[in-house]
Design an enzyme around this catalytic site. Structure first.
Site, short mmCIF file in Angstrom:
data_model
loop_
_atom_site.label_atom_id
_atom_site.label_comp_id
_atom_site.label_asym_id
_atom_site.label_seq_id
_atom_site.Cartn_x
_atom_site.Cartn_y
_atom_site.Cartn_z
N LEU A 197 181.35 -5.01 10.45
CA LEU A 197 180.77 -5.07 11.78
C LEU A 197 179.46 -5.86 11.71
CD1 LEU A 197 181.35 -1.42 13.07
CD2 LEU A 197 182.76 -3.45 13.42
N GLY A 217 176.35 -2.86 7.53
CA GLY A 217 175.42 -3.33 6.51
C GLY A 217 174.15 -2.50 6.45
N ASP A 221 165.29 -4.79 8.49
CA ASP A 221 164.64 -6.07 8.79
C ASP A 221 165.58 -7.24 8.52
OD1 ASP A 221 162.91 -8.00 9.58
OD2 ASP A 221 161.44 -7.71 7.98
N ASN A 223 165.97 -9.73 10.29
CA ASN A 223 165.42 -11.01 10.75
C ASN A 223 165.08 -11.93 9.58
OD1 ASN A 223 165.56 -10.38 13.50
ND2 ASN A 223 163.65 -9.23 13.42
N ARG A 224 164.82 -11.33 8.40
CA ARG A 224 164.53 -12.14 7.22
C ARG A 224 165.81 -12.70 6.62
NH1 ARG A 224 161.57 -7.86 4.99
NH2 ARG A 224 162.75 -8.01 3.05
N LEU A 243 180.41 -5.20 17.93
CA LEU A 243 180.49 -4.24 19.01
C LEU A 243 180.36 -4.97 20.35
CD1 LEU A 243 178.20 -1.40 17.61
CD2 LEU A 243 180.68 -1.49 17.56
N LEU A 257 171.15 -3.33 15.35
CA LEU A 257 170.89 -1.91 15.49
C LEU A 257 170.58 -1.30 14.12
CD1 LEU A 257 174.02 -1.12 17.69
CD2 LEU A 257 171.69 -1.44 18.53
#
Length: 324
Positions: A197, A217, A221, A223-224, A243, A257
C-alpha cells in the site's frame, strides 16, 4: 526572534543520524521540533504519573478516615463490599482478556493479513524509530479491541527496531506474527498475494481481498524518502495499491498517513465496508481541507435531522390513538 536564534543554534549541534541522505535545513527543523515535542510529552507523562500517585495517596487516606469513623460492624461490611467490588473488576478484566486472546487467535486463521514492513529502520533517527514503535503499539492495542481483528505481521524485526520492540511491556506475549526476515523472504510462497500500500501507486484499492496480504511501510518522515516504498515494490515485482482517499476527501497536505492511521482505516473498512466513513473517523481534521470537513459535518447534520424526523414520526405513530 530570540526563539528562532536559539533554534538555529540547536540545529547546528544536531547529528546527521540518517546515514544515506543528509538532513535538509527544513528536515533538521522538523527533527528539532519533534525532539521538543517528545521532551514535552515526557514531562507531561511524568507529571501525570506524579498526580496519579498523589490521587492514590489521597484516596487511601480518605478510606482510612472512613473506616476509623464507623463502628466495627459497619467497618467489616465496608471492607467486604470493597473486596467484592475489586474481585468483580478483576474477573471482568480477566474475561475481557480471554475474549481478546480468543479473537486474536481466531484472526490468525481467518483475519485479514496486514504486514508492517520494518526494513527501513536504518533510514530513521532514534526518535523516529521510537515514534514508529509507539505507532505499532497503538496499532496492536486497537486491533485487539476490534470485534473482528486483522492478523498483524511485523517483518524485519531486527537490529535497533527489534531491540526497541522488545522493550515494550508484554511484547513477548503479543498475538502477532514476528519475523526477523523481510516479508519477501518470509512469505516467498505467497508472493503473488503481496500488495504494498503506497500513495504513489496508480491502482486504487476498492475492496480488501481476504486472500491478499497488505503491506504498510514502517517509515517515519517519508518526505525525506519520496517514492521509496513504490520503488521497493517494483524492484521486488509485487503488486501495489493506494487507499481511495482522493475519491472521498481532499487532504490539506500529502496523503501520507502514520502506520496506526493506515491500519485503523483498514480495520474500520473491514467493519463498515465504507471507505468514506473509515477515512473521516480516522484521518485528523487538521489533515483535511476545510471545505471537505464542512461538507462532512453538513452531511452528518442532514443524517441526524433525518434520524430525528424518523424518530418524531415513530413517536407520533406510537402515541396516535387507535382508530380500529
Amino acid at each position: 526572534m530570540e526563539a528562532e536564534q536559539n533554534d538555529e543554534k540547536a540545529l547546528e549541534h544536531l547529528p546527521s543520524e540518517a546515514p544515506q541522505q543528509p538532513l535538509s535545513k527544513n528536515a533538521q527543523k522538523k527533527l528539532l521540533k519533534q525532539q521538543k515535542y517528545e521532551a514535552k510529552k515526557a514531562e507531561k507523562k511524568a507529571q501525570a504519573k506524579e498526580q496519579k500517585k498523589k490521587d492514590a495517596e489521597r484516596k487511601r487516606k480518605e478510606w482510612e478516615e472512613t473506616l476509623a469513623s464507623v463502628p466495627e460492624e459497619e467497618r467489616s461490611k465496608l471492607i467486604e463490599s470493597r473486596k467484592s467490588l475489586r474481585k468483580e473488576r478483576m474477573e471482568k478484566r480477566s474475561e475481557e482478556r480471554e475474549k481478546k486472546i480468543e479473537r486474536l487467535t481466531n484472526a490468525k486463521h481467518s483475519g485479514q493479513n496486514i504486514i508492517i514492513d520494518l526494513d527501513f529502520s536504518h533510514l530513521m533517527t532514534p526518535s523516529e524509530i521510537n515514534s514508529l514503535v509507539q505507532q505499532i503499539m497503538y496499532s496492536y492495542a486497537m486491533n485487539g479491541r476490534c470485534a473482528n481483528p486483522g492478523h498483524l505481521w511485523l517483518t524485519g524485526c531486527a537490529g535497533e527496531m527489534g531491540s526497541q520492540l522488545q522493550r515494550l511491556p508484554g511484547f513477548d506475549k503479543w498475538i502477532i506474527e514476528k519475523e526477523n526476515r523481510s516479508y519477501i523472504e518470509a512469505l516467498q510462497d505467497q508472493k503473488e498475494n503481496l500488495v504494498y500500500l503506497t500513495a504513489d501507486s496508480e491502482t486504487v484499492l476498492d475492496e480488501l481481498d481476504p486472500k491478499k496480504l497488505y503491506i504498510i511501510g514502517g517509515l517515519v518522515d517519508r518526505n525525506r524518502w519520496k517514492g521509496i516504498t513504490m520503488k521497493k515494490a517494483q524492484e521486488q515485482g509485487i503488486q501495489t495499491a493506494k487507499l481511495p482517499i482522493g475519491s472521498y476527501l481532499k487532504m490539506s497536505s500529502s496523503q501520507v498517513l502514520t502506520v496506526n492511521q493506515a491500519i485503523e482505516i483498514l480495520l474500520k473498512f473491514l467493519e463498515t465496508k465504507d471507505w468514506k466513513t473509515s477515512f473521516f473517523q480516522v484521518i485528523p481534521q487538521r489533515k483535511r481541507c476545510e471545505a471537505d470537513t464542512q461538507e462532512h459535518h453538513e452531511a452528518e447534520g442532514e443524517e441526524n435531522q433525518e434520524s430525528d424526523d424518523q424518530t418524531d414520526t415513530k413517536r407520533q405513530c406510537i402515541e396516535a390513538p387507535s382508530l380500529g
